[in-house]
Design a protein around this motif. Structure first.
Motif, mmCIF file in Angstrom:
data_model
loop_
_atom_site.group_PDB
_atom_site.id
_atom_site.type_symbol
_atom_site.label_atom_id
_atom_site.label_comp_id
_atom_site.label_asym_id
_atom_site.label_seq_id
_atom_site.Cartn_x
_atom_site.Cartn_y
_atom_site.Cartn_z
ATOM 1 N N TYR A 305 1.370 -1.330 -0.200
ATOM 2 C CA TYR A 305 0.461 0.075 -0.222
ATOM 3 C C TYR A 305 0.663 1.184 -0.376
ATOM 4 N N LEU A 355 -8.643 -4.641 -1.797
ATOM 5 C CA LEU A 355 -8.263 -5.019 -0.816
ATOM 6 C C LEU A 355 -9.466 -6.028 -0.347
ATOM 7 N N ILE A 361 -1.210 -6.450 4.683
ATOM 8 C CA ILE A 361 -0.288 -5.426 3.783
ATOM 9 C C ILE A 361 0.474 -4.927 3.704
ATOM 10 N N GLU A 376 -9.440 2.933 5.480
ATOM 11 C CA GLU A 376 -9.005 1.438 5.847
ATOM 12 C C GLU A 376 -9.819 0.739 7.123
ATOM 13 N N PHE A 379 -11.335 -2.010 6.570
ATOM 14 C CA PHE A 379 -10.526 -3.242 6.040
ATOM 15 C C PHE A 379 -9.762 -4.027 7.284
#
Ligand code: DWN
Ligand code: SAH
Length: 396
Positions: A305, A355, A361, A376, A379
Motif C-alpha cells: 500500500y 483489498l 498489507i 481502511e 479492512f
C-alpha cells in the motif's frame, strides 16, 4: 572525514516506474550502489554516489505532493502561519511540485521554482509565476533581475535533493532580502535513526539533515537558524527558520538549542552512533523478510500500500519480489499500471475492492499510517493486518 556507515546494495532510480518489467542491468548503468556516509567534521549525512539531477528530475516525475491529505493539511496550516507571522511581500518556493503549498497563497506574490516540466506546467496553468528550472546561482540571478524584494523563501523536501549545497545556500543568501527569512523542512536524521527508517535513503535523497549539519552548512553564508519546529510529517521532520545573522527582527529561540542538545545527547556528533544504525538496518531487513516469508509459507497473499520511493529501497535492499508481494495499490496517476522500480511487482490504481480477500498489507507509505488506517477502518475491522518495518518489523 567521510565514513561509510550504511550499504543498501544496488538500487534502481526510485521514481522511475516502468510500463513493462525488465531486469535492470548494472552494466547498462540502470542500478546504482547505494551507500551512505557520515562526515565527522560537518556532521552531514550523504550518499556516496550522487546521480545527476537531470536523470532523476525530468519531464515525467511522477510524485505529487497533493496525493496525501496529511501533506495538504500541513501545507495549509503553514501557509496561514507564514501569512500571519511574516506577511511576505514576495514568497518564493523551491521545489513547488504540483503546487500543494502555493495554492494557499495569492497568485500576485508567489514565485515557484520546479525543474520537472510536467509539474511546473500545473502551477503555470493555475496562474502562478513558475521558473521551470533547477535551483542554482544563475537561476537566482535571473530571478533577481526580474523580481525584487523576495522576503520569504520556502523549501520542503527539496534542498536534500540538490548536490551542491554550497551553491544552494549561496544562491538563497544572494536572493533573500536582508530582513527576509528562509524556511526549510526535511526529514530529521534523529527521527530516521530512532525509527531505523533506512528507506529515507534512495538516490534522490542525496542528504538527510540533522540540525547539527544544517547549522554548520549555512554558517558560511552568514545564515543562522532562529527557530526549529518538530513535525510528524514524513516520519518526523524538522522545520528550520533561518535568517541572515545581522537581521535583528527575529530573536533566536530556545527551540534551536533544545534540538541541538537532543541530537548531541543521542550521539549524532559521533561516528559510532551511525555505525550502530547500519547494524540496525541489517537486523530490520532480516526480521522483515522472516515475517513476510512466514506468511507466505502459510499461503497468505500479501499486497503493498503506497508505491513510495521508500518502498523501492526496502524491496531492493531486502530482496522482496513478486513471489512475496503480489501487487501495490497507489493513488498517483503516473504510477498506475507500472512496476515497482527493479521489481516485477505491478502497481494498481487504488480501489477499496482490491483489498477484498486480502489479509496482509505491507505499508509502503508508513509515514501516512494515521491517514491510511482511518481510510481502511473496514479492512482493519474485518481482521485485516498491516505489516510495517518502522520502527521495527512487525504485524500491526
Ligand atoms: O522527498 C520526497 C518525498 C517528499 O516524496 C521525494 N524525493 C519522493 C517522495 O518520496 P515517497 O515516494 O517515499 O513519498 P510519500 O509521500 O511517502 O509517498 C506516498 C505514496 O503513497 C504516494 O505515491 C501516494 C500514495 N498514497 C496512497 O496511495 N494512498 C498515499 C496515501 C496517503 C494514500 O492514502
Ligand atoms: N516540496 C514538495 C515536493 C518534494 S519532492 C513536498 O514537500 O511535497 C522533491 C521536489 O524537489 C520535486 O518536485 C523535484 O522536482 C524538486 N527538485 C529536485 N531537484 C531540484 C532542484 N535542483 N531545484 C529545485 N527543485 C528541485
Amino acid at each position: 572525514m567521510n565514513k561509510k556507515f550504511l550499504d543498501l546494495g544496488y538500487q534502481p532510480l526510485a521514481n522511475k516506474y516502468l510500463k513493462s518489467y525488465k531486469r535492470l542491468s548494472l552494466k547498462k548503468g540502470e542500478l546504482f550502489k547505494l551507500s551512505v556516509n557520515f562526515n565527522t567534521e560537518t556532521k552531514l549525512v550523504s550518499l556516496l554516489k550522487k546521480i545527476p539531477d537531470k536523470k532523476m528530475f525530468d519531464g515525467e516525475y511522477p510524485y505529487k505532493s497533493s496525493m496525501s491529505k496529511t501533506m495538504l493539511n500541513s501545507f495549509k496550516k503553514l501557509s496561514i502561519k507564514i501569512k500571519r507571522k511574516f506577511k511576505p511581500k514576495l514568497f518564493l518556493e523551491i521545489g513547488s511540485n504540483d503546487g500543494a503549498l502555493i495554492q494557499n497563497f495569492s497568485k500576485d506574490n508567489v514565485v515557484c521554482v520546479e525543474p520537472c516540466s510536467n509539474l511546473a506546467k500545473i502551477t503555470k496553468k493555475k496562474g502562478y509565476t513558475t521558473f521551470n528550472d533547477y535551483w542554482n546561482l544563475s537561476l537566482a540571478k535571473k530571478i533577481k533581475s526580474k523580481l525584487n524584494n523576495i522576503d520569504v523563501i520556502y523549501s520542503a523536501n527539496t534542498l536534500t535533493h540538490i548536490n551542491n549545497l554550497d551553491d544552494v545556500f549561496k544562491s538563497i543568501s544572494y536572493l533573500l532580502d536582508k530582513n527576509g527569512i528562509l524556511i526549510i523542512e526535511d526529514p530529521s536524521f534523529l527521527e530516521c535513526i530512532k525509527k531505523v527508517s533506512y528507506d529515507q535513503f534512495y538516490n534522490e535523497h542525496l542528504y538527510v539533515f540533522s540540525a547539527l549539519a544544517v547549522k554548520h552548512l549555512i554558517k558560511k553564508y552568514d545564515l543562522i537558524i532562529f527557530d526549529i519546529e518538530n513535525l510528524s510529517t514524513h516520519g518526523g521532520s524538522l522545520r528550520y527558520y533561518i535568517k541572515k545573522s545581522n537581521n535583528k527582527k527575529f530573536k533566536v529561540k530556545k527551540s534551536v538549542s533544545i534540538q541541538l542538545t537532543k541530537e548531541i545527547k543521542f550521539g549524532l556528533h559521533k561516528l559510532s552512533t551511525y555505525q550502530k544504525f547500519g547494524k540496525s538496518a541489517a537486523k530490520s531487513k532480516h526480521n522483515l523478510v522472516r515475517i513476510l516469508k512466514n506468511l507466505k509459507k502459510n499461503d497468505h497473499k500479501i499486497i503493498g500500500y503506497g508505491a513510495t520511493a521508500k518502498a523501492t529501497t526496502v524491496l531492493n535492499y531486502c530482496g522482496i519480489d513478486e513471489n512475496i508481494i503480489d501487487y501495490f495499490v497507489d493513488t498517483t496517476p503516473d504510477k498506475i499500471n507500472k512496476f515497482m522500480p527493479g521489481k516485477a511487482i505491478k502497481i494498481y490504481k487504488y480501489n477499496k475492492k482490491l483489498l477484498n480477500h486480502i489479509n496482509y498489507i505491507f505499508l509502503g507509505a508508513w509515514n501516512f499510517k494515521d491517514e491510511i488506517f482511518k481510510k481502511e477502518r473496514l479492512f482493519i475491522k474485518r481482521g485485516g493486518k498491516f505489516i510495517t518495518h518502522v520502527p521495527y518489523p512487525r504485524i500491526l
